[in-house]
Design an enzyme around this catalytic site. Structure first.
Site, mmCIF file in Angstrom:
data_model
loop_
_atom_site.group_PDB
_atom_site.id
_atom_site.type_symbol
_atom_site.label_atom_id
_atom_site.label_comp_id
_atom_site.label_asym_id
_atom_site.label_seq_id
_atom_site.Cartn_x
_atom_site.Cartn_y
_atom_site.Cartn_z
ATOM 1 C CG ASP A 1 -8.319 -3.693 -3.944
ATOM 2 O OD1 ASP A 1 -9.539 -3.482 -3.882
ATOM 3 O OD2 ASP A 1 -7.486 -2.798 -4.161
ATOM 4 C CG HIS B 1 -2.070 0.933 1.057
ATOM 5 N ND1 HIS B 1 -1.984 2.276 1.337
ATOM 6 C CD2 HIS B 1 -3.326 0.721 0.592
ATOM 7 C CE1 HIS B 1 -3.138 2.845 1.061
ATOM 8 N NE2 HIS B 1 -3.978 1.923 0.592
HETATM 9 N N1 COA Z 1 4.318 -7.159 -4.900
HETATM 10 C C1 COA Z 1 5.660 -7.243 -4.903
HETATM 11 N N2 COA Z 1 6.464 -6.268 -4.413
HETATM 12 C C2 COA Z 1 5.861 -5.183 -3.896
HETATM 13 C C3 COA Z 1 4.480 -5.029 -3.847
HETATM 14 C C4 COA Z 1 3.705 -6.082 -4.386
HETATM 15 N N3 COA Z 1 2.371 -5.998 -4.408
HETATM 16 N N4 COA Z 1 4.162 -3.854 -3.269
HETATM 17 C C5 COA Z 1 5.322 -3.266 -2.953
HETATM 18 N N5 COA Z 1 6.363 -4.064 -3.340
HETATM 19 C C6 COA Z 1 7.772 -3.780 -3.213
HETATM 20 C C7 COA Z 1 8.130 -2.566 -4.057
HETATM 21 O O1 COA Z 1 8.431 -2.963 -5.376
HETATM 22 C C8 COA Z 1 9.321 -2.040 -3.331
HETATM 23 O O2 COA Z 1 10.446 -2.843 -3.667
HETATM 24 P P1 COA Z 1 11.899 -2.170 -3.860
HETATM 25 O O3 COA Z 1 12.189 -1.516 -2.535
HETATM 26 O O4 COA Z 1 12.763 -3.320 -4.200
HETATM 27 O O5 COA Z 1 11.716 -1.167 -4.966
HETATM 28 C C9 COA Z 1 8.973 -2.312 -1.878
HETATM 29 O O6 COA Z 1 8.041 -3.385 -1.888
HETATM 30 C C10 COA Z 1 8.396 -1.146 -1.143
HETATM 31 O O7 COA Z 1 7.308 -0.627 -1.867
HETATM 32 P P2 COA Z 1 6.475 0.577 -1.311
HETATM 33 O O8 COA Z 1 7.269 1.832 -1.461
HETATM 34 O O9 COA Z 1 5.996 0.220 0.053
HETATM 35 O O10 COA Z 1 5.204 0.595 -2.245
HETATM 36 P P3 COA Z 1 4.764 1.735 -3.230
HETATM 37 O O11 COA Z 1 4.240 2.875 -2.423
HETATM 38 O O12 COA Z 1 5.823 2.008 -4.222
HETATM 39 O O13 COA Z 1 3.568 1.052 -4.032
HETATM 40 C C11 COA Z 1 1.514 0.041 -4.461
HETATM 41 C C12 COA Z 1 2.313 0.891 -3.483
HETATM 42 C C13 COA Z 1 0.080 -0.102 -3.934
HETATM 43 C C14 COA Z 1 1.467 0.723 -5.841
HETATM 44 C C15 COA Z 1 2.198 -1.324 -4.580
HETATM 45 O O14 COA Z 1 2.242 -1.916 -3.313
HETATM 46 C C16 COA Z 1 1.521 -2.225 -5.582
HETATM 47 O O15 COA Z 1 1.778 -2.126 -6.767
HETATM 48 N N6 COA Z 1 0.656 -3.166 -5.099
HETATM 49 C C17 COA Z 1 -0.058 -4.036 -5.989
HETATM 50 C C18 COA Z 1 -1.303 -3.361 -6.542
HETATM 51 C C19 COA Z 1 -2.396 -3.252 -5.530
HETATM 52 O O16 COA Z 1 -2.713 -4.207 -4.835
HETATM 53 N N7 COA Z 1 -3.003 -2.068 -5.465
HETATM 54 C C20 COA Z 1 -4.105 -1.784 -4.563
HETATM 55 C C21 COA Z 1 -3.682 -0.836 -3.497
HETATM 56 S S1 COA Z 1 -4.968 -0.620 -2.308
#
Ligand code: COA
Length: 384
Positions: free
Chosen positions: A316, A265
């Site tokens: 979700d 998130h």
């Molecule tokens: N699957 C795999 N890796 C994930 C991940 C996921 N769903 N969500 C975060 N990560 C990884 C990121 O790639 C990042 O890795 P890095 O440090 O090697 O670059 C690390 O975890 C930290 O990420 P973070 O900064 O906490 O997340 P974000 O703010 O960049 O992204 C989202 C947030 C929601 C866009 C992301 O978690 C995502 O794409 N989730 C999947 C889509 C989803 O479920 N969306 C609904 C949200 S309510």
């Protein structure tokens, strides 16, 4: 010669930037909590119905019995769609994504409303209620039309959630299933400055109308990094198929650094406030609907993501399979999210309008330096 221009501090994705003050909801990341107008969402989910939460978000207070009766009477009176909108729905290609159908239908409702430009709080409230009341009818009608079934008219003796089930399936589910659905509506209703809500506020900031703001917000919610994740979660679970395939699937996803939908998130880093409540309903509905297979797959993915990546599921993740157990099609999940979030979007539209400032950030320029057409090798002057 090196460029001496000082680079401004960049906030890509507006991460960590505060752009306004809001009185609608509060996310506290440290405690993974969420409140609507000061009430914890878990408290609301246990003790209220979606209609009461909608009233709360729009008006700032929970309704009295009389206020709720009046509010529900009005909402129920607005549920029907007219022949013109029905013809629009009938004319849309059967393969169109239901989010595109919903976006088109909301835009169409805007063209039907002679008061579309009324910016008074009463006018905005009326239009917001109109959209909240009609969106379930649009989604259920389109679902039935594309399956070659007769649409079912809304009923005014049923709650918001029961009526949606009835319009979709011609039956009202077990009380536990209807309650679980209503909880998803309450927990989807509002979530501060998320992408789609910020889209609605940005559109409003140019003093555009609420139908335009909501149409834009629907487009924003469709993306799989936002609302589209609930549908994407179910695609993953369908791909996995059987619980015995789940471990290999998630190990491979982690090894290949795939984004696993339904996890992580942008704001919550210690877990999504809404997940424990939803998980309880997910497990409960699974017992009633025979969804143990999905529970097993969900647990393997969740345990492994936590152990290997320390990433927790978001809202979700339980909702995707929960909606599947309720027999909705995968591509209806995000429109159903919109059906609830309409309340949050329009609350923010009203708040933005009450204290507006045009939203207009800056960017640095990284393209070509200034140059002349006459010096371009590819350009031939053709004249008029
Ligand atoms: N699957 C795999 N890796 C994930 C991940 C996921 N769903 N969500 C975060 N990560 C990884 C990121 O790639 C990042 O890795 P890095 O440090 O090697 O670059 C690390 O975890 C930290 O990420 P973070 O900064 O906490 O997340 P974000 O703010 O960049 O992204 C989202 C947030 C929601 C866009 C992301 O978690 C995502 O794409 N989730 C999947 C889509 C989803 O479920 N969306 C609904 C949200 S309510």
């Amino acid at each position: 010669m090196t460029d001496q221009k000082k680079q401004p501090e960049m906030h890509k994705g507006l991460v960590g930037v505060y752009v306004d003050d809001s009185k609608i909801s509060e996310i506290t990341e440290q405690t993974s909590s969420l409140t609507y107008r000061g009430y914890a969402v878990q408290d609301l989910a246990e003790n209220c119905r979606f209609e009461e939460v909608a009233y709360l978000l729009w008006n700032g207070e929970l309704p009295t019995n009389n206020q709720l009766a009046e509010f529900e009477h009005e909402e129920r009176s607005l549920r029907s769609i007219d022949d013109n909108l029905m013809n629009v729905l009938k004319s849309i290609d059967k393969n169109a994504h239901p989010m595109d159908v919903l976006r088109t239908a909301v835009s169409f409702i805007g063209t039907q409303d002679p008061n579309w430009s009324d910016e008074t709080p009463e006018g905005e409230m009326k239009k917001s209620l109109n959209m909240m009341a009609k969106m379930p009818t649009i989604i259920a009608t389109h679902m039935r039309l594309r399956k070659g079934l007769e649409p079912i008219a809304p009923r005014d003796d049923l709650t918001f959630s029961e009526n949606f089930f009835n319009m979709a399936f011609d039956k009202i589910p077990e009380p536990e299933v209807a309650k679980a659905f209503d909880v998803t509506m309450m927990l989807y209703a509002e979530h501060s400055f998320n992408v789609s809500t910020f889209t609605a506020r940005t559109i409003t900031s140019s003093l555009s109308d609420v139908y335009s703001a909501v149409s834009g917000a629907i487009g924003s919610l469709k993306g799989r990094l936002h609302g589209g994740a609930n549908e994407a979660v179910m695609h993953i679970m369908d791909e996995i198929g059987e619980p015995e395939n789940a471990q290999a699937w998630i190990d491979d996803a982690i090894k290949n650094k795939k984004v696993v939908m339904g996890f992580g998130h942008a704001v919550y880093k210690h877990g999504d406030s809404r997940v424990p409540t939803l998980k309880a309903h997910f497990n409960n509905v699974a017992k009633i609907k025979g969804g143990e297979k999905l529970v097993k797959i969900a647990k393997i993915l969740e345990d492994t993501m936590l152990r290997e990546k320390n990433i927790k599921p978001n809202v979700d993740y339980p909702i995707g399979p929960l909606y599947r157990m309720m027999e909705f099609d995968n591509d209806m999940f995000t429109p159903m999210f919109a059906m609830a979030r309409i309340v949050g979007w329009t609350s923010h539209v009203m708040e933005q309008r009450s204290n507006n400032k045009l939203i207009r950030p800056l960017c640095t320029y990284g393209g070509e330096a200034e140059r002349k057409v006459a010096n371009s090798k590819s350009h031939k002057k053709i004249g008029f």
